[in-house]
Design a protein around this motif. Structure first.
Motif, PDB file in Angstrom:
ATOM      1  N   THR A  41       0.860  -1.179   0.000  1.00  0.00           N
ATOM      2  CA  THR A  41       0.000   0.000   0.000  1.00  0.00           C
ATOM      3  C   THR A  41       0.893   1.225   0.000  1.00  0.00           C
ATOM      4  N   LEU A  42       0.888   1.948  -1.102  1.00  0.00           N
ATOM      5  CA  LEU A  42       1.651   3.193  -1.189  1.00  0.00           C
ATOM      6  C   LEU A  42       0.728   4.326  -0.761  1.00  0.00           C
ATOM      7  N   PRO A  43       1.145   5.102   0.232  1.00  0.00           N
ATOM      8  CA  PRO A  43       0.285   6.191   0.668  1.00  0.00           C
ATOM      9  C   PRO A  43       0.121   7.274  -0.395  1.00  0.00           C
ATOM     10  N   ALA A  44      -0.995   7.961  -0.346  1.00  0.00           N
ATOM     11  CA  ALA A  44      -1.192   9.122  -1.213  1.00  0.00           C
ATOM     12  C   ALA A  44      -0.035  10.086  -0.998  1.00  0.00           C
ATOM     13  N   GLY A  45       0.516  10.619  -2.088  1.00  0.00           N
ATOM     14  CA  GLY A  45       1.536  11.659  -1.982  1.00  0.00           C
ATOM     15  C   GLY A  45       2.970  11.170  -1.950  1.00  0.00           C
ATOM     16  N   ILE A  46       3.198   9.838  -1.951  1.00  0.00           N
ATOM     17  CA  ILE A  46       4.585   9.338  -1.972  1.00  0.00           C
ATOM     18  C   ILE A  46       5.047   9.236  -3.436  1.00  0.00           C
ATOM     19  N   TYR A  47       6.264   9.688  -3.699  1.00  0.00           N
ATOM     20  CA  TYR A  47       6.829   9.516  -5.044  1.00  0.00           C
ATOM     21  C   TYR A  47       7.270   8.065  -5.219  1.00  0.00           C
ATOM     22  N   HIS A  48       6.930   7.496  -6.351  1.00  0.00           N
ATOM     23  CA  HIS A  48       7.239   6.084  -6.606  1.00  0.00           C
ATOM     24  C   HIS A  48       7.261   5.810  -8.103  1.00  0.00           C
ATOM     25  N   ARG A  49       7.669   4.580  -8.427  1.00  0.00           N
ATOM     26  CA  ARG A  49       7.618   4.103  -9.810  1.00  0.00           C
ATOM     27  C   ARG A  49       7.597   2.578  -9.774  1.00  0.00           C
ATOM     28  N   PHE A  50       7.229   1.982 -10.893  1.00  0.00           N
ATOM     29  CA  PHE A  50       7.158   0.524 -10.950  1.00  0.00           C
ATOM     30  C   PHE A  50       7.858   0.024 -12.199  1.00  0.00           C
ATOM     31  N   THR A  51       8.553  -1.115 -12.067  1.00  0.00           N
ATOM     32  CA  THR A  51       9.126  -1.751 -13.244  1.00  0.00           C
ATOM     33  C   THR A  51       9.038  -3.265 -13.134  1.00  0.00           C
TER      34      THR A  51
END
Ligand code: KMT
Ligand code: NI
Length: 146
Positions: free
Chosen positions: A93-103
């Motif tokens: 669960t990534l919180p709202a507002g966290i910078y992220h990416r997926f690969t």
């Protein structure tokens, strides 16, 4: 961010009391299943590129890996990347507002359940997106847990 390990059995995702418990507790009323691989996902190249652009959302991003694997990268407090390896049975669960990416990884295949609180909004805001309330709230939350 919440990750679970070994509580969930991905083979039982269609009828799993543990999954139902999480959905109920966290109000994950909406769900679908996405398969990310060249032959199954429309506009694969474009979407893969979007997933790997550093971005945030105004809501939680919840993913439960049913098959295959991949990486979520998230920014830590010092703004450095942390790579999270996600495999079958893992939920994030990534919180709202966290910078992220997926690969994807070298297997180039993942099948994942997408969960959402209410009607889904998938809009990614590529960095910089620091003016959003979700971002400001998230930074405040980080401050509080120094
Ligand atoms: C997303 O929004 O980043 C995705 O759906 C891709 C990851 S699903 C394991
Ligand atoms: Ni995202």
């Amino acid at each position: 961010m919440l990750t679970t390990e070994s509580l969930l059995d991905a083979d039982k995702h269609e009828n799993d009391p543990e999954l139902e418990k999480i959905r109920k507790e966290r109000n994950y009323s909406w769900m679908d299943i996405i398969t990310i691989c060249k032959d199954k996902l429309p506009n694969y190249e474009e979407k893969i590129k979007m997933f790997f652009e550093e971005h945030l959302h105004l809501d939680e991003e919840i993913r439960y890996i049913l098959e295959g694997s991949g990486y979520f990268d998230v920014r830590d407090k010092e703004d450095k990347w942390i790579r999270i390896s996600m495999e079958k049975g893992d939920m994030i669960t990534l919180p709202a507002g966290i910078y992220h990416r997926f690969t994807l990884d070298e297997k180039n295949y993942v099948k994942a359940m997408r969960l959402f609180v209410g009607e889904p909004v998938w809009t990614p805001y590529n960095r910089p997106a620091d003016h959003f309330d979700a971002r400001i709230q998230y930074l405040r939350f980080l401050e509080g847990r120094a």
